[in-house]
Design an enzyme around this catalytic site. Sequence first.
Site, PDB file in Angstrom:
ATOM      1  N   GLN A  93       0.835  -1.194   0.000  1.00 13.76           N
ATOM      2  CA  GLN A  93       0.000   0.000   0.000  1.00 13.76           C
ATOM      3  C   GLN A  93       0.876   1.254   0.000  1.00 13.76           C
ATOM      4  O   GLN A  93       0.370   2.348  -0.233  1.00 13.76           O
ATOM      5  CB  GLN A  93      -0.875   0.034   1.258  1.00 13.76           C
ATOM      6  N   PHE A 144      -6.016  -4.020   3.525  1.00 13.98           N
ATOM      7  CA  PHE A 144      -6.723  -3.773   4.795  1.00 13.98           C
ATOM      8  C   PHE A 144      -5.817  -3.155   5.854  1.00 13.98           C
ATOM      9  O   PHE A 144      -6.060  -3.306   7.047  1.00 13.98           O
ATOM     10  CB  PHE A 144      -7.370  -5.071   5.326  1.00 13.98           C
ATOM     11  N   GLU A 192       0.335  -1.543   4.622  1.00 21.82           N
ATOM     12  CA  GLU A 192       0.723  -0.125   4.679  1.00 21.82           C
ATOM     13  C   GLU A 192       2.202  -0.036   5.044  1.00 21.82           C
ATOM     14  O   GLU A 192       2.953   0.729   4.459  1.00 21.82           O
ATOM     15  CB  GLU A 192      -0.141   0.631   5.703  1.00 21.82           C
ATOM     16  N   ARG A 196      -4.781   7.594  16.852  1.00 26.79           N
ATOM     17  CA  ARG A 196      -6.145   7.592  16.300  1.00 26.79           C
ATOM     18  C   ARG A 196      -7.128   6.987  17.305  1.00 26.79           C
ATOM     19  O   ARG A 196      -8.296   7.361  17.338  1.00 26.79           O
ATOM     20  CB  ARG A 196      -6.214   6.875  14.944  1.00 26.79           C
ATOM     21  N   ARG A 246      -7.740  -1.554   8.944  1.00 31.32           N
ATOM     22  CA  ARG A 246      -8.997  -0.827   8.698  1.00 31.32           C
ATOM     23  C   ARG A 246      -9.571  -0.174   9.970  1.00 31.32           C
ATOM     24  O   ARG A 246     -10.087  -0.869  10.847  1.00 31.32           O
ATOM     25  CB  ARG A 246     -10.012  -1.803   8.109  1.00 31.32           C
ATOM     26  N   PHE A 304      -7.603   1.739  11.914  1.00 33.84           N
ATOM     27  CA  PHE A 304      -6.329   2.265  12.402  1.00 33.84           C
ATOM     28  C   PHE A 304      -6.404   2.716  13.869  1.00 33.84           C
ATOM     29  O   PHE A 304      -6.052   3.830  14.209  1.00 33.84           O
ATOM     30  CB  PHE A 304      -5.923   3.435  11.498  1.00 33.84           C
ATOM     31  N   ALA A 339      -5.815   5.400   5.467  1.00 35.36           N
ATOM     32  CA  ALA A 339      -6.610   6.411   6.152  1.00 35.36           C
ATOM     33  C   ALA A 339      -7.864   6.779   5.347  1.00 35.36           C
ATOM     34  O   ALA A 339      -8.381   7.891   5.494  1.00 35.36           O
ATOM     35  CB  ALA A 339      -5.766   7.653   6.476  1.00 35.36           C
ATOM     36  N   GLU A 353     -12.880   2.924   5.496  1.00 32.90           N
ATOM     37  CA  GLU A 353     -12.817   2.376   6.850  1.00 32.90           C
ATOM     38  C   GLU A 353     -14.083   2.538   7.688  1.00 32.90           C
ATOM     39  O   GLU A 353     -14.452   1.612   8.427  1.00 32.90           O
ATOM     40  CB  GLU A 353     -11.647   3.013   7.608  1.00 32.90           C
TER      41      GLU A 353
HETATM   42  N1  MTE Z   1     -11.439  -2.825   0.526  1.00 32.96           N
HETATM   43  C1  MTE Z   1     -10.906  -3.902  -0.092  1.00 32.96           C
HETATM   44  N2  MTE Z   1     -11.665  -4.603  -0.927  1.00 32.96           N
HETATM   45  N3  MTE Z   1      -9.617  -4.270   0.129  1.00 32.96           N
HETATM   46  C2  MTE Z   1      -8.812  -3.578   1.013  1.00 32.96           C
HETATM   47  O1  MTE Z   1      -7.648  -3.945   1.198  1.00 32.96           O
HETATM   48  N4  MTE Z   1      -8.632  -1.686   2.591  1.00 32.96           N
HETATM   49  C3  MTE Z   1      -9.372  -0.807   3.481  1.00 32.96           C
HETATM   50  C4  MTE Z   1     -10.474  -0.078   2.719  1.00 32.96           C
HETATM   51  N5  MTE Z   1     -11.252  -0.994   1.947  1.00 32.96           N
HETATM   52  C5  MTE Z   1      -9.364  -2.451   1.681  1.00 32.96           C
HETATM   53  C6  MTE Z   1     -10.703  -2.094   1.384  1.00 32.96           C
HETATM   54  C7  MTE Z   1      -8.536   0.181   4.151  1.00 32.96           C
HETATM   55  S1  MTE Z   1      -7.712  -0.277   5.536  1.00 32.96           S
HETATM   56  C8  MTE Z   1      -8.431   1.463   3.701  1.00 32.96           C
HETATM   57  S2  MTE Z   1      -7.519   2.613   4.537  1.00 32.96           S
HETATM   58  C9  MTE Z   1      -9.118   1.903   2.480  1.00 32.96           C
HETATM   59  O2  MTE Z   1      -9.850   0.856   1.849  1.00 32.96           O
HETATM   60  C10 MTE Z   1      -8.064   2.449   1.521  1.00 32.96           C
HETATM   61  O3  MTE Z   1      -8.578   2.807   0.303  1.00 32.96           O
HETATM   62  P1  MTE Z   1      -9.212   4.251  -0.001  1.00 32.96           P
HETATM   63  O4  MTE Z   1      -8.373   5.236   0.717  1.00 32.96           O
HETATM   64  O5  MTE Z   1      -9.112   4.339  -1.450  1.00 32.96           O
HETATM   65  O6  MTE Z   1     -10.596   4.198   0.537  1.00 32.96           O
HETATM   66  N1  HPA Z   2      -4.339   6.203   9.006  1.00 30.28           N
HETATM   67  C1  HPA Z   2      -3.552   5.344   8.342  1.00 30.28           C
HETATM   68  N2  HPA Z   2      -2.266   5.459   8.300  1.00 30.28           N
HETATM   69  C2  HPA Z   2      -1.690   6.484   8.937  1.00 30.28           C
HETATM   70  C3  HPA Z   2      -2.458   7.403   9.643  1.00 30.28           C
HETATM   71  C4  HPA Z   2      -3.845   7.260   9.666  1.00 30.28           C
HETATM   72  O1  HPA Z   2      -4.564   8.048  10.289  1.00 30.28           O
HETATM   73  N3  HPA Z   2      -1.622   8.306  10.183  1.00 30.28           N
HETATM   74  C5  HPA Z   2      -0.391   7.919   9.812  1.00 30.28           C
HETATM   75  N4  HPA Z   2      -0.425   6.818   9.074  1.00 30.28           N
HETATM   76 MO1  MOS Z   3      -6.089   1.540   6.171  1.00 36.17          MO
HETATM   77  S1  MOS Z   3      -5.824   0.716   8.033  1.00 36.17           S
HETATM   78  O1  MOS Z   3      -5.609   3.128   6.761  1.00 36.17           O
HETATM   79  O2  MOS Z   3      -4.712   0.943   5.361  1.00 36.17           O
END
Ligand code: MTE
Ligand code: HPA
Ligand code: MOS
Length: 760
Positions: free
Chosen positions: A191, A222, A226, A304, A336, A338, A503, A707
């Site tokens: 990620q 998920f 990261e 967080r 997810r 965090f 995030a 999230e």
């Molecule tokens: N959805 C799917 N299908 N797969 C994933 O790995 N990660 C989640 C969420 N939804 C995830 C998911 C997490 S932890 C985050 S932070 C966000 O998607 C990241 O994507 P976005 O910032 O584009 O929403």
């Molecule tokens: N979410 C996910 N990753 C991060 C964050 C957060 O709020 N802050 C620093 N890394």
């Molecule tokens: Mo999502 S836990 O911020 O990758």
Amino acid sequence: MKNEDLIKHVKGESKFLDDLIIPGGTLHALIFDSVIAHGKIKKLNLEKAKSLKGIVDILTFRDIPGKNQIGNIIADESLLAENEVHYVGEPIAIIVADTLETAKRAKALIDIEFEELPVITDPREAYKSGSLITEPVTFSMGDVDDAWANCDLIFEDQVDIGGQEHLYLETQGALSQPVEGGGVKIISSTQGPTAVQRAASKVLNIPMHKIEVDVLRLGGGFGGKEDQATPWAVMSALAALKLNIPVKLILNRPDDLRMTGKRHPYSADFKIGLDSNGKIIAYEVVFYQNAGAVADLSTAVLERTLFHATNSYFIPNVKATGISCKTNLPPNTAFRGFGGPQGMFVIEAALYKAARKLGVPKYELQEKNLIHENDVFYYGQLAKNVNSVKCWNSAFEKYSIHKNIEEVKKFNEENILYKKGIALMPICFGISFTSSFLNQASALVHVYTDGSIGVSTAAVEMGQGVNQKIKIATAETFSVNISRIKIESTNTTRIANTSPTAASTGADLNGNAAILASKNILDRLKKVAAKELGFNDAGLIQIKNEIVFYKSEKTKLKWEELIWKAYFNRINLSSHAYYATPDIYFNRTKNQGHPFAYHVFGTAVIQSKIDCLRGTYEIEYVKAVHDLGKSIDYKVDLGQAEGGIVQGIGWLTVEELVQSRDGNLKSNSLSTYKIPDIYSAPQKIEVHFLENSENDYGPLKSKAIGEPPLMYGIGAYFSILDAMNAFNKNIDIKISAPVTPEKVLTTLYKSSKQLIPNES
Ligand code: MTE
Ligand code: HPA
Ligand code: MOS
């Protein structure tokens, strides 16, 4: 379905790391890791293993040309153990072989001896022995110490929350290829491409410009990728550069489960004070976070937790302290939400306990304390565009919640062996990286001479549909058919200094950057069109559905011709643009500021039914009114909401991580670690998106979705407790998540007297 990625997935055409055709001669790497949770390495003899036919090399920390250091926030994490190991699964050596089978045989031949040291797996025990990641952090508002005197009712208790395995379908891995001039190209399932590049640069002792990280898509992240995709990528690069040949390293499932960190388990102590009307006057909480052996992202996760310690409620006096405890477990990491979900779980537990003691329904306390417009979040941010009450009221209306509550009551009066429970779960989740500097992104847009468009951003597609959203945002900005647009892989050479896709900000940051870059090109195109059509004022030119309009009148000029004219007239058809979220800051001395661009709100109602003879349960439904702003893609957003809800329910119900006291993961396969399946997922999930919600910070007025819906799962936990209380209103339930069927059963029958359901 319109999402191209989904069609490719279903047809099996989508390429993941392990599907790539590897260059001839590619070697395979396998990790040799620690089998003990804490100890000194007394002896490490690789000779026998190395002499096996097909073994090319076995690398240890001694083979690292730069620093043996990959810590992201705190420099406390070695890539490969030196003299001491701190958790079961800690990498010690990299076995490089012609096949994985050979590597596996060599692994068994490595001779290692340890001197074992004491093992701590419990965060409170770690705290007591002074084993911390950093100093404790406290956020506060008002004065809790003074406020207790004004409370009519005060309750205290302890809450324990389990961790969670990410269980992305695609395990961790990378493929590294040496390139001319001493550089390396790393194809990584990460990620955070720049996190990989930065760590590789340190370890390999070469500048970042010699390292190209490329990510096509992930089979799920998920949060687990990261920061924790980094070691494997760096290890494969280390081997590839040393041996000057491509090296592929993909963890098998048992290795991935054993070696990688999970959602942080927490233990917490809370004290809550209310007045006689049920208004919360004061809330004090201490979070003991189980960080594992090194920091990883734990300090940011813990922060967080503090930000979300009051969930969707306004509380005038709050003191929340977070303690990151160092234990002998794999470093726990982003997942997810965090840390937010753990913070929210504790306040919900506090309200549950308070409601039980007061003999009032929990939802009455929740409703009375919802945050309103112009209240202040206890970290100093003024609450604006607050939709908590709107979502709450809309849910009550849409889902006839009062009627459902009556029906549950009636069912419970009529049934002895089955009991139903119902719970409300309001959510409030702050959008922006809590580390303000990460809230930046850039995009590179090329319009090709045939009118097709390529878009590069920092966003990593991991199933959440961010590519589809960026595609739509770009197509709408140009007003061209979506089929003209291709989202390119995420690549550090094309897009530098990427923040991780995390995030929930992926679509916001990168979508906004893509829109800005598209607008730059569009402005140039309008000038070309005006000139071509003989008009003076380019400001009156518009493109609608690939046709040029002047003063709202259709002209003869169409997209493809316009692009060709622009090219012919030597107009730049490419643009790079940069976006940084405005208005955010946070003062870490005072722990006050405006850390979030905006908040996402919502309310869910969750109903469950328990079988009081077996302890098993069903989640009958989850119905939510969720504040999404204006949806960019309804199907993608609905998928995110449904997926998040099921994942959140899994965390607090059936998913139970079990570690032995010596730091071994006992729930180390899918036969012992249960995730929700089609049978245990809610029978019905209904999500309505709040009407008339718009967001100035999101592309096309949207709000982040990734999230927040996970936290509706907290309601499932309390709906099960509600059902248990219906079986016996006197049982004192210890708040310890997850509430597995075993726990339901043993709690219902804590003493033999309780074999007789109350008053029946
Ligand atoms: N959805 C799917 N299908 N797969 C994933 O790995 N990660 C989640 C969420 N939804 C995830 C998911 C997490 S932890 C985050 S932070 C966000 O998607 C990241 O994507 P976005 O910032 O584009 O929403
Ligand atoms: N979410 C996910 N990753 C991060 C964050 C957060 O709020 N802050 C620093 N890394
Ligand atoms: Mo999502 S836990 O911020 O990758």
